[in-house]
Design an enzyme around this catalytic site. Structure first.
Site: not given
Ligand code: ADP
Ligand code: MG
Length: 414
Positions: A42-43, A128, A130, A134, A178, A228
């Site tokens: 949170h910084t 998903g 954290g 993505s 990130d 948040y």
């Molecule tokens: P986090 O970034 O915390 O893991 P997000 O919801 O931001 O969670 O991102 C997850 C999304 O990123 C997944 O639902 C998918 O759409 C995409 N993603 C991540 N890794 C892959 C992968 N190996 N193959 C396809 N899509 C991926």
């Molecule tokens: Mg993400």
């Protein structure tokens, strides 16, 4: 030397590639890692400091160019293929396509894509949780295409482009941490990042017999979004209050401990506690960097603990699940520090533990967690973290523009 896990992923990618696309083999296999923030939560949106480290888990792409303008990509995680013409949207796209297509479209807008490409995609960053799968996906796509087509782009530019993609194509208003970590994080180092200036430093991490372990609570994060936004508003109210004493103050980053303590409980007791967390957490991150640089792991662990306690008591973003994991971990001999990491209300914790104590840590946390919440947490011990780049065939360094790329080129260690 690639690890055994990396080798088996590359083998899997090459086999899937051959089965799906036939000969010749892909021209490039490259990857970008997920990340965990060691301290400084949170910084970021308060123009402050963060200290992420990349994981030993990454998103991998194996690709070759196509003679036309088409993109064809098979996801091994989802067992589905996307297909689109550069400059257009995929039809009936699954969600993961947005990240890939966003990067492709932005590179196309910069006139950096001479042709289409095809290949296979796989990641072992949990989705998903954290740990920023993505950003790993965005950066992996970009870095792979950079190697395939040989265009130059600085790490900072690449991180910003990927952040833009996350905002615009995935609709997630994330900070820069990130993508910065996924692109610029370095093996054997954490990344000390100033979220205002984007100045950064690679901080060597000499863990010897210690290691970081991520423990995922796997708790639903229903409250996360609304709380948040509430915290962000509280920080803004804090800035508005403290600006009355110093018009130079633009963010909580600029509030000194002296000014903070000169006005206890103002403008309200709650907002003051939020401000106190941010002011002290920023200082803790800077001190923690010095701890790492001087190999003071015990002191580093204590700052992790102080950070968690502050997030729990002052910022109030912990949860019973996160607290149980942290409290149980701290009771294990050989644990130097434990804290929640990320936005809170579920998600992950990070623990600094002696290698010999890892089995006991896992056992005790699993048992206590199961007894209270009726499910198992997930454990991700972080061995040798990795950095973005090509892994097959082994090729030269990433082409970057002549502008800055880090601050200590060549200092990377195994
Ligand atoms: P986090 O970034 O915390 O893991 P997000 O919801 O931001 O969670 O991102 C997850 C999304 O990123 C997944 O639902 C998918 O759409 C995409 N993603 C991540 N890794 C892959 C992968 N190996 N193959 C396809 N899509 C991926
Ligand atoms: Mg993400």
């Amino acid at each position: 030397m690639p690890s055994a896990a990396t080798e088996s992923i590359v083998t899997r990618l090459l086999e899937a590639f051959a089965a799906h696309f036939g000969a010749p083999a892909p021209a490039v296999v490259a990857r970008a890692p997920g990340r965990v923030n060691l301290i400084g939560d949170h910084t970021d949106y308060n123009d402050g400091f963060v200290l992420p480290i990349t994981l030993d888990r990454a998103v991998y792409l194996a690709v070759r160019p196509r003679p036309d303008r088409e993109v064809r990509l098979l996801s091994l995680n989802f067992e589905e293929t996307i297909r689109f013409e550069i400059g257009t949207s995929p039809t009936e796209a699954p969600r993961w396509a947005a990240y890939v297509q966003g990067v492709v479209t932005e590179l196309h807008r910069h006139a950096l894509l001479p042709s289409g490409f095809e290949g296979v995609l796989y990641g072992d960053v949990p989705l998903g949780s954290g740990l920023s799968s993505s950003a790993a996906l965005e950066v992996a796509t970009l870095v792979t295409l950079q190697h395939l087509f040989g265009f130059a782009m600085s790490g900072e530019e690449a991180a910003r482009l990927c952040q833009y993609v996350e905002h615009t194509y995935a609709g997630v208003q994330c900070g820069i941490m990130d993508q910065f970590a996924a692109r610029l994080g370095r093996r054997g180092h954490a990344l000390f990042l100033d979220c205002r200036s984007l100045a950064y430093r690679h901080v060597p991490v000499h863990l010897k017999d210690w290691l970081f372990v991520i423990i995922d609570s796997r708790a639903p994060r229903e409250l996360a979004a609304s709380r948040y936004n509430e915290r962000r508003a509280e920080c803004e109210a804090g800035v508005a209050f403290f600006r009355r004493f110093d018009p130079e103050i633009r963010a909580l980053r600029d509030v000194s401990p002296e000014l903070l303590w000169a006005h206890p409980d103002q403008p309200t007791p709650t907002i003051w506690r939020r401000c106190r967390h941010v002011v002290e957490e920023n200082r803790r991150v800077q001190e923690a960097v010095v701890d790492l640089e001087q190999d003071r792991l015990e002191a580093f662990g204590q700052r992790m603990n102080a950070s968690h306690d502050s997030l729990r008591d002052l910022y109030e973003v912990s949860s019973p699940a996160l607290d149980l994991i942290v409290d149980t971990a701290r009771q294990v001999e050989g644990v130097l520090g434990a804290r929640l990491t990320g936005a809170g209300f579920g998600g992950c914790t990070v623990v600094l533990v002696h290698r010999d104590a890892l089995p006991e840590l896992e056992q005790r946390v699993a048992r206590a967690y199961e007894a209270t919440f009726g499910r198992q947490p997930a454990f991700y011990p972080l061995d040798h973290n990795v950095e973005a780049g090509p892994i097959w065939p082994e090729t030269a360094a990433l082409p970057v523009s002549s502008t800055s790329e880090g601050d200590e080129a060549g200092a990377s260690e195994e």
